[in-house]
Design a protein around this motif. Structure first.
Motif, PDB file in Angstrom:
ATOM      1  N   GLU A 132      -2.956  37.794  15.860  1.00  0.00           N
ATOM      2  CA  GLU A 132      -3.715  39.041  15.952  1.00  0.00           C
ATOM      3  C   GLU A 132      -5.173  38.752  16.305  1.00  0.00           C
ATOM      4  O   GLU A 132      -5.770  39.428  17.154  1.00  0.00           O
ATOM      5  N   GLU A 191      -7.183  40.006  19.644  1.00  0.00           N
ATOM      6  CA  GLU A 191      -8.424  40.774  19.575  1.00  0.00           C
ATOM      7  C   GLU A 191      -9.542  40.067  20.333  1.00  0.00           C
ATOM      8  O   GLU A 191     -10.321  40.699  21.047  1.00  0.00           O
ATOM      9  N   THR A 228       0.941  35.140  12.060  1.00  0.00           N
ATOM     10  CA  THR A 228       0.769  36.501  12.538  1.00  0.00           C
ATOM     11  C   THR A 228      -0.709  36.879  12.555  1.00  0.00           C
ATOM     12  O   THR A 228      -1.198  37.467  13.531  1.00  0.00           O
ATOM     13  N   GLU A 229      -1.435  36.551  11.479  1.00  0.00           N
ATOM     14  CA  GLU A 229      -2.868  36.843  11.428  1.00  0.00           C
ATOM     15  C   GLU A 229      -3.624  36.104  12.532  1.00  0.00           C
ATOM     16  O   GLU A 229      -4.523  36.666  13.171  1.00  0.00           O
TER      17      GLU A 229
END
Length: 129
Positions: free
Chosen positions: A109, A113, A105-106
């Protein structure tokens, strides 16, 4: 019953049985084998009942499947019955450490970005120099 036996193997076994025993003797052979299996099951059930009765009334609900190591571990360590032992062994922490969901998930993300910043950056014209 036999999870590793596929349809092709089953058809091969049937054809082999017909060739070995012949179509006339095959029904009688199947009846004999079925009767033998029935007797073995009855013997097994009577042995289980005898063991349960010899163990006494406190083991009335004893299941022989609970003696299988996987079932034993699942019942006593991973379910609600073994919750304290489960905490003592740190099984929840180990599961959390082995679960890649948080890291994935990180990473997703960060990629999103980065993609957003790439879109916002002004385009460079190679002919402008």
């Amino acid at each position: 019953m036999f999870p590793d036996v596929g349809p092709l193997e089953l058809v091969t076994l049937v054809i082999l049985a017909v060739l070995l025993f012949g179509p006339d003797k095959l029904p009688q052979l199947i009846q004999n084998v079925a009767g033998f299996l029935r007797k073995v099951r009855e013997l097994s059930e009577s042995a289980k009942d005898e063991v349960r009765s010899e163990l006494g009334p406190e083991f009335k609900d004893f299941e022989f499947e609970d003696l299988h190591p996987k079932t034993f571990v699942r019942k006593h360590l991973l379910d609600g019955d073994g919750l304290e032992l489960r905490r003592d062994l740190g099984i929840d922490e180990i599961r959390g450490a082995l679960d890649p969901t948080k890291e994935l998930t990180e990473t997703a993300e960060a990629v999103r970005e980065g993609a957003d910043h790439a879109v916002e950056a002004p385009a460079v014209d190679p002919d402008a120099t």
